[in-house]
Motif scaffolding. Structure first.
Motif, mmCIF file in Angstrom:
data_model
loop_
_atom_site.group_PDB
_atom_site.id
_atom_site.type_symbol
_atom_site.label_atom_id
_atom_site.label_comp_id
_atom_site.label_asym_id
_atom_site.label_seq_id
_atom_site.Cartn_x
_atom_site.Cartn_y
_atom_site.Cartn_z
ATOM 1 N N ASP A 101 -51.376 -1.796 34.771
ATOM 2 C CA ASP A 101 -50.282 -1.179 34.029
ATOM 3 C C ASP A 101 -49.614 -0.075 34.830
ATOM 4 O O ASP A 101 -48.400 0.108 34.752
ATOM 5 N N LEU A 102 -50.389 0.653 35.616
ATOM 6 C CA LEU A 102 -49.816 1.688 36.467
ATOM 7 C C LEU A 102 -48.916 1.070 37.544
ATOM 8 O O LEU A 102 -47.824 1.579 37.810
ATOM 9 N N ASP A 103 -49.342 -0.044 38.116
ATOM 10 C CA ASP A 103 -48.498 -0.748 39.090
ATOM 11 C C ASP A 103 -47.218 -1.261 38.440
ATOM 12 O O ASP A 103 -46.117 -1.135 39.008
ATOM 13 N N ASP A 104 -47.341 -1.835 37.241
ATOM 14 C CA ASP A 104 -46.158 -2.320 36.526
ATOM 15 C C ASP A 104 -45.226 -1.167 36.170
ATOM 16 O O ASP A 104 -44.002 -1.307 36.235
ATOM 17 N N LEU A 105 -45.798 -0.033 35.791
ATOM 18 C CA LEU A 105 -44.998 1.142 35.467
ATOM 19 C C LEU A 105 -44.227 1.613 36.697
ATOM 20 O O LEU A 105 -43.031 1.916 36.611
ATOM 21 N N CYS A 106 -44.884 1.652 37.837
ATOM 22 C CA CYS A 106 -44.197 2.061 39.078
ATOM 23 C C CYS A 106 -43.063 1.109 39.416
ATOM 24 O O CYS A 106 -41.979 1.541 39.835
ATOM 25 N N SER A 107 -43.280 -0.180 39.232
ATOM 26 C CA SER A 107 -42.226 -1.170 39.492
ATOM 27 C C SER A 107 -41.025 -0.938 38.584
ATOM 28 O O SER A 107 -39.871 -0.996 39.032
ATOM 29 N N GLN A 108 -41.279 -0.682 37.318
ATOM 30 C CA GLN A 108 -40.177 -0.442 36.378
ATOM 31 C C GLN A 108 -39.445 0.859 36.700
ATOM 32 O O GLN A 108 -38.225 0.935 36.552
ATOM 33 N N LEU A 109 -40.174 1.872 37.149
ATOM 34 C CA LEU A 109 -39.523 3.122 37.526
ATOM 35 C C LEU A 109 -38.633 2.933 38.758
ATOM 36 O O LEU A 109 -37.536 3.491 38.838
ATOM 37 N N ARG A 110 -39.102 2.137 39.714
ATOM 38 C CA ARG A 110 -38.269 1.828 40.883
ATOM 39 C C ARG A 110 -37.026 1.048 40.461
ATOM 40 O O ARG A 110 -35.914 1.308 40.954
ATOM 41 N N LEU A 111 -37.197 0.105 39.530
ATOM 42 C CA LEU A 111 -36.067 -0.678 39.038
ATOM 43 C C LEU A 111 -35.069 0.216 38.303
ATOM 44 O O LEU A 111 -33.855 0.072 38.464
ATOM 45 N N ARG A 112 -35.574 1.161 37.519
ATOM 46 C CA ARG A 112 -34.695 2.095 36.806
ATOM 47 C C ARG A 112 -33.880 2.922 37.797
ATOM 48 O O ARG A 112 -32.682 3.141 37.599
ATOM 49 N N THR A 113 -34.512 3.352 38.871
ATOM 50 C CA THR A 113 -33.811 4.129 39.892
ATOM 51 C C THR A 113 -32.714 3.298 40.537
ATOM 52 O O THR A 113 -31.581 3.770 40.732
ATOM 53 N N PHE A 114 -33.020 2.055 40.860
ATOM 54 C CA PHE A 114 -32.031 1.163 41.476
ATOM 55 C C PHE A 114 -30.847 0.944 40.539
ATOM 56 O O PHE A 114 -29.686 1.045 40.949
ATOM 57 N N VAL A 115 -31.119 0.666 39.275
ATOM 58 C CA VAL A 115 -30.042 0.409 38.315
ATOM 59 C C VAL A 115 -29.193 1.662 38.118
ATOM 60 O O VAL A 115 -27.968 1.583 38.006
ATOM 61 N N ALA A 116 -29.828 2.820 38.103
ATOM 62 C CA ALA A 116 -29.066 4.067 37.937
ATOM 63 C C ALA A 116 -28.142 4.301 39.130
ATOM 64 O O ALA A 116 -27.017 4.780 38.958
ATOM 65 N N ARG A 117 -28.598 3.964 40.317
ATOM 66 C CA ARG A 117 -27.752 4.139 41.514
ATOM 67 C C ARG A 117 -26.574 3.172 41.510
ATOM 68 O O ARG A 117 -25.491 3.495 41.993
ATOM 69 N N GLU A 118 -26.787 1.989 40.983
ATOM 70 C CA GLU A 118 -25.741 0.962 40.983
ATOM 71 C C GLU A 118 -24.864 1.020 39.728
ATOM 72 O O GLU A 118 -24.018 0.163 39.542
ATOM 73 N N ARG A 119 -25.061 1.997 38.893
ATOM 74 C CA ARG A 119 -24.332 2.079 37.623
ATOM 75 C C ARG A 119 -22.826 2.146 37.833
ATOM 76 O O ARG A 119 -22.052 1.586 37.059
ATOM 77 N N GLU A 120 -22.396 2.818 38.863
ATOM 78 C CA GLU A 120 -20.961 2.988 39.111
ATOM 79 C C GLU A 120 -20.251 1.653 39.335
ATOM 80 O O GLU A 120 -19.079 1.520 39.004
ATOM 81 N N THR A 121 -20.931 0.673 39.889
ATOM 82 C CA THR A 121 -20.278 -0.614 40.154
ATOM 83 C C THR A 121 -19.989 -1.383 38.877
ATOM 84 O O THR A 121 -19.180 -2.309 38.895
ATOM 85 N N TYR A 122 -20.636 -1.008 37.755
ATOM 86 C CA TYR A 122 -20.443 -1.741 36.507
ATOM 87 C C TYR A 122 -19.415 -1.087 35.587
ATOM 88 O O TYR A 122 -19.210 -1.525 34.475
ATOM 89 N N ARG A 123 -18.768 -0.031 36.045
ATOM 90 C CA ARG A 123 -17.799 0.651 35.180
ATOM 91 C C ARG A 123 -16.440 -0.028 35.180
ATOM 92 O O ARG A 123 -15.551 0.397 34.471
ATOM 93 N N GLY A 124 -16.270 -1.077 35.945
ATOM 94 C CA GLY A 124 -14.979 -1.760 36.050
ATOM 95 C C GLY A 124 -14.538 -2.418 34.763
ATOM 96 O O GLY A 124 -13.356 -2.429 34.442
ATOM 97 N N SER A 125 -15.460 -2.975 34.020
ATOM 98 C CA SER A 125 -15.078 -3.642 32.775
ATOM 99 C C SER A 125 -16.081 -3.307 31.676
ATOM 100 O O SER A 125 -17.230 -2.980 31.944
#
Length: 183
Positions: A101-125
């Motif tokens: 569960d700790l490994d899965d949690l770390c994976s989800q936290l990394r994914l959250r960071t990636f999605v937050a960084r890419e958030r600007e690309t989704y503001r187009g529509s």
């Protein structure tokens, strides 16, 4: 209006039927589990009788039944109820589950960071923004799920239970998570 009422009534009946089917399945699995407990925890039945507790098989809500795993008991009761090494097996399984569960949690936290960084690309529509919000919500749900499961496995065993792994106790190996981790 009557068609809406009949639809609501039929969905309620469907929900209740589904709930009862799940409870029946849970009772069957609980019976199998109790049969295995008789083999590995031969003193459990006597302990339940001495404490005037129910095994959960006759309950109408089996989801509330206690499983009575070795970690549930204090050390004195555990030695009389359980076969030797059963508590160590539970500790190993909980330790492995907590790490998973700790490994899965770390994976989800990394994914959250990636999605937050890419958030600007989704503001187009509006459509893309809505989809990105749904993805973010799903990730947050997974973070909370894995955080809760990790804490559950970690908190299930008191300090000193389950021996030591590589010279460290359970509490030293698996730290308590920070509260603001999933916020």
């Amino acid at each position: 209006l009557s068609s809406i009422r009949s639809l609501a009534l039929s969905s309620t009946i469907h929900w209740e039927t589904n709930l009862q089917a799940r409870r029946t399945g849970l009772i069957i699995r609980l019976r199998r589990f109790r049969a295995l407990q008789k083999l590995f925890m031969p003193g459990l039945a006597a302990w339940l009788l001495s404490k005037d507790l129910d095994d959960g098989l006759s309950s109408t809500t089996p989801e509330r039944a206690n499983l009575y795993l070795p970690s549930f008991f204090n050390t004195a009761d555990r030695t009389t109820i359980c076969k030797p090494d059963l508590a160590e097996m539970e500790a190993s399984l909980r330790h492995a589950s907590a790490h998973e569960d700790l490994d899965d949690l770390c994976s989800q936290l990394r994914l959250r960071t990636f999605v937050a960084r890419e958030r600007e690309t989704y503001r187009g529509s509006q459509t893309m923004f809505t989809r990105s919000q749904a993805v973010q919500t799903s990730i947050e749900d997974q973070i909370n799920l894995h955080k809760g499961r990790y804490q559950l496995h970690r908190d299930a065993l008191p300090d000193g239970f389950g021996g030591q792994i590589n010279g460290l106790s359970w509490v030293q190996l698996l730290a308590d998570l920070m509260v603001d981790l999933a916020e």
